[in-house]
Design a protein around this motif. Structure first.
Motif, PDB file in Angstrom:
ATOM      1  N   TYR A 175       0.838  -1.200   0.000  1.00  0.00           N
ATOM      2  CA  TYR A 175       0.000   0.000   0.000  1.00  0.00           C
ATOM      3  C   TYR A 175       0.876   1.255   0.000  1.00  0.00           C
ATOM      4  CZ  TYR A 175      -4.520   2.285   0.980  1.00  0.00           C
ATOM      5  OH  TYR A 175      -5.684   3.013   0.906  1.00  0.00           O
ATOM      6  N   VAL A 176       1.814   1.319   0.939  1.00  0.00           N
ATOM      7  CA  VAL A 176       2.762   2.435   1.009  1.00  0.00           C
ATOM      8  C   VAL A 176       4.162   1.868   0.866  1.00  0.00           C
ATOM      9  CG1 VAL A 176       3.682   4.321   2.409  1.00  0.00           C
ATOM     10  CG2 VAL A 176       1.232   3.774   2.507  1.00  0.00           C
ATOM     11  N   ASN A 177       4.815   2.231  -0.209  1.00  0.00           N
ATOM     12  CA  ASN A 177       6.149   1.728  -0.519  1.00  0.00           C
ATOM     13  C   ASN A 177       7.142   2.170   0.557  1.00  0.00           C
ATOM     14  OD1 ASN A 177       8.663   1.224  -1.630  1.00  0.00           O
ATOM     15  ND2 ASN A 177       8.371   2.508  -3.418  1.00  0.00           N
ATOM     16  N   HIS A 178       7.836   1.207   1.160  1.00  0.00           N
ATOM     17  CA  HIS A 178       8.785   1.513   2.225  1.00  0.00           C
ATOM     18  C   HIS A 178      10.049   2.182   1.720  1.00  0.00           C
ATOM     19  CE1 HIS A 178      10.380  -2.176   0.502  1.00  0.00           C
ATOM     20  NE2 HIS A 178      11.493  -1.998   1.161  1.00  0.00           N
ATOM     21  N   LEU A 179      10.264   2.203   0.418  1.00  0.00           N
ATOM     22  CA  LEU A 179      11.473   2.799  -0.149  1.00  0.00           C
ATOM     23  C   LEU A 179      11.329   4.305  -0.333  1.00  0.00           C
ATOM     24  CD1 LEU A 179      12.138   0.085  -2.876  1.00  0.00           C
ATOM     25  CD2 LEU A 179      13.199   0.249  -0.618  1.00  0.00           C
ATOM     26  N   THR A 180      10.238   4.720  -0.940  1.00  0.00           N
ATOM     27  CA  THR A 180      10.059   6.135  -1.264  1.00  0.00           C
ATOM     28  C   THR A 180       8.803   6.749  -0.669  1.00  0.00           C
ATOM     29  OG1 THR A 180       8.803   5.719  -3.305  1.00  0.00           O
ATOM     30  CG2 THR A 180      11.220   5.742  -3.474  1.00  0.00           C
ATOM     31  N   GLY A 181       7.938   5.938  -0.075  1.00  0.00           N
ATOM     32  CA  GLY A 181       6.681   6.457   0.445  1.00  0.00           C
ATOM     33  C   GLY A 181       5.584   6.547  -0.599  1.00  0.00           C
ATOM     34  N   LEU A 182       5.838   6.053  -1.804  1.00  0.00           N
ATOM     35  CA  LEU A 182       4.821   6.066  -2.850  1.00  0.00           C
ATOM     36  C   LEU A 182       3.598   5.283  -2.386  1.00  0.00           C
ATOM     37  CD1 LEU A 182       4.132   6.689  -5.894  1.00  0.00           C
ATOM     38  CD2 LEU A 182       5.059   4.412  -6.397  1.00  0.00           C
ATOM     39  N   VAL A 183       2.437   5.931  -2.443  1.00  0.00           N
ATOM     40  CA  VAL A 183       1.176   5.270  -2.095  1.00  0.00           C
ATOM     41  C   VAL A 183       0.584   4.684  -3.375  1.00  0.00           C
ATOM     42  CG1 VAL A 183      -1.160   5.591  -1.195  1.00  0.00           C
ATOM     43  CG2 VAL A 183       0.758   6.810  -0.143  1.00  0.00           C
ATOM     44  N   MET A 184       0.404   3.387  -3.386  1.00  0.00           N
ATOM     45  CA  MET A 184      -0.103   2.726  -4.574  1.00  0.00           C
ATOM     46  C   MET A 184      -1.620   2.926  -4.702  1.00  0.00           C
ATOM     47  SD  MET A 184       2.652   1.509  -5.842  1.00  0.00           S
ATOM     48  CE  MET A 184       2.222   0.272  -7.058  1.00  0.00           C
ATOM     49  N   PRO A 185      -2.115   3.093  -5.932  1.00  0.00           N
ATOM     50  CA  PRO A 185      -3.565   3.200  -6.150  1.00  0.00           C
ATOM     51  C   PRO A 185      -4.225   1.829  -6.017  1.00  0.00           C
ATOM     52  CG  PRO A 185      -2.391   3.357  -8.237  1.00  0.00           C
ATOM     53  CD  PRO A 185      -1.341   3.309  -7.165  1.00  0.00           C
ATOM     54  N   VAL A 186      -4.381   1.402  -4.788  1.00  0.00           N
ATOM     55  CA  VAL A 186      -4.788   0.026  -4.483  1.00  0.00           C
ATOM     56  C   VAL A 186      -6.136  -0.315  -5.100  1.00  0.00           C
ATOM     57  CG1 VAL A 186      -5.386  -1.572  -2.634  1.00  0.00           C
ATOM     58  CG2 VAL A 186      -3.404  -0.070  -2.390  1.00  0.00           C
ATOM     59  N   GLN A 187      -7.095   0.560  -4.942  1.00  0.00           N
ATOM     60  CA  GLN A 187      -8.443   0.239  -5.419  1.00  0.00           C
ATOM     61  C   GLN A 187      -8.453   0.016  -6.929  1.00  0.00           C
ATOM     62  OE1 GLN A 187     -11.478   2.886  -3.973  1.00  0.00           O
ATOM     63  NE2 GLN A 187     -13.067   2.030  -5.258  1.00  0.00           N
ATOM     64  N   ALA A 188      -7.780   0.867  -7.680  1.00  0.00           N
ATOM     65  CA  ALA A 188      -7.749   0.733  -9.134  1.00  0.00           C
ATOM     66  C   ALA A 188      -6.971  -0.504  -9.570  1.00  0.00           C
ATOM     67  CB  ALA A 188      -7.138   1.987  -9.769  1.00  0.00           C
ATOM     68  N   ILE A 189      -5.863  -0.792  -8.885  1.00  0.00           N
ATOM     69  CA  ILE A 189      -5.077  -1.982  -9.220  1.00  0.00           C
ATOM     70  C   ILE A 189      -5.864  -3.242  -8.888  1.00  0.00           C
ATOM     71  CG2 ILE A 189      -2.983  -3.288  -8.649  1.00  0.00           C
ATOM     72  CD1 ILE A 189      -1.632  -0.532  -8.149  1.00  0.00           C
TER      73      ILE A 189
END
Length: 395
Positions: A175-189
């Motif tokens: 959900y939240v990338n531990h490397l950069t903090g990128l929040v993935m668009p979970v619902q759309a994926i």
């Protein structure tokens, strides 16, 4: 302006809030709060009392009261935290423990199937997926996301991968990338994955406590979380979630028979847990709710993040790795000094010369410095950070 946004900007409130926590006097400024969060002073005191209480009561208390009553009441509160029935959650020692349990016991693979891992997943999750593929005779497909990322590129990359690899059956999604903090668009994926019958195991470690979410709305059937990052609990506490209609797709853990196969608790190893830590959770949850929950915490963390990112985004020699699309970031964001090859050396300079602690992470496009404010970080701390980053960018 929403109440949580107003409070996020209220430095006088947060200066008072800081007084609830004990920190090392004169120590460095900690901007690596993504590892685990501090417990409040009252939580530490409650934890200590619970250690002494369990030590006194020993096995009599544990067998006759905790196992029969208190443990189940705490599980109910954990479920309430993510708005699901208690029958869909089981306690674990960490998000990694929960995720590995889900992965190793997933029974929907057969020889010739494919599993998908991407560059943004946690290393322990990737290794667990590779192990599962070997055990089931499945093929591992590895995906590298384009940088810089956008909402459309992230969803589009998954959709293209689902089309290209029609035998895909399972993937983890952080959900939240531990490397950069990128929040993935979970619902759309997740919606795209359902079209192609690909199951998702969600890594919610960094999301719980700073992002408001609804698992049913997201379309998530399996997930793992911890309680030590943004919830404020003691270390070594986590839990897993399995949607009720999907319980049979996760086997009991190594034929665990303490609970019947119809009980989600059979999906985790039966052992003696950290009972004092578990007994501390009711107070942890009470403090979490009193502050305003994930929406209040997330608003404050994003406010602090925006302060430093807006100050250095266009500074020559600095690249902010995380996009500014509000859907794709939270409190965690990474950057790098573009004129420097050794980001660890620059992180060392931040600590040695400016007294600011950060952590270096390696991404598919090179190393970066992860900066994570915490709930006791103040606006003046962020100003100190921006001055340091600006100074170091001129080297």
């Amino acid at each position: 302006m929403p109440e949580n946004t107003l409070r996020a900007h209220d430095e006088r409130f947060w200066e008072t809030f800081v007084d609830r926590y004990d920190v090392d006097a004169g120590g460095p400024l900690n901007l690596e709060n993504g590892y685990f969060g501090r417990m409040s002073r009252t939580v530490v005191e409650e934890y200590q009392r619970n250690i002494e209480f369990v030590n006194r009561g020993n096995s009599l208390y544990v067998r006759q009261h905790f196992d029969r009553e208190h443990g189940e009441a705490i599980r109910l509160q954990v479920a309430k935290l993510i708005h699901v029935p208690p029958s869909t959650v089981a306690l674990a020692t960490s998000a990694v423990d929960a995720l590995q349990t889900l992965i190793r016991n997933y029974n929907g693979l057969k020889p010739g199937d494919q599993v998908l891992i991407s560059d943004v997943e946690y290393e322990s999750v990737k290794s667990a997926m590779r192990w599962l593929a070997r055990q089931r005779g499945a093929e591992v497909v590895e995906l590298v996301h384009p940088h810089p990322a956008s909402f459309d590129s992230l969803v589009g990359t998954y959709r293209e991968t689902f089309i290209r690899y029609p035998r895909l059956k399972l993937m983890p999604l952080t959900y939240v990338n531990h490397l950069t903090g990128l929040v993935m668009p979970v619902q759309a994926i997740a919606a795209a994955a359902r079209e192609f019958d690909v199951d998702i195991i969600l890594d919610g470690a960094h999301a719980l406590g700073q992002i408001e979410f609804d698992l049913k709305k997201l379309g998530i059937q399996f997930a793992g979380f911890n309680l030590q990052k943004w919830i404020g609990g003691p270390l070594a506490l986590g839990f897993l979630y399995i949607a009720p209609q999907r319980l049979a797709d996760i086997d009991p853990d190594m034929d665990e028979a303490t609970y019947p196969a119809t009980d989600i608790r059979s999906r985790t190893p039966h052992s003696t847990p950290n009972i004092p830590a578990l007994l501390t959770l009711p107070l942890v949850f009470e403090e979490h709710r009193a502050l305003g929950g994930a929406s209040a915490k997330g608003a404050r963390l994003c406010y602090l993040r925006d302060m430093w990112v807006s100050a250095v985004r266009n500074v020559p020699g600095i690249e902010v790795m995380t996009p500014d699309d509000r859907r794709l970031y939270c409190g965690i964001t990474s950057m790098r000094f573009t004129a420097q090859n050794d980001q660890q050396a620059m992180a060392d300079r931040l600590l040695d010369d400016y007294g600011i602690f950060t952590v270096v992470r390696k991404t598919s496009v090179g190393p970066c410095i992860r900066i994570t404010p915490g709930l006791i970080t103040l606006g003046r701390d962020i100003e100190r950070l921006t001055r340091a980053l600006t100074d170091l960018s001129r080297i």
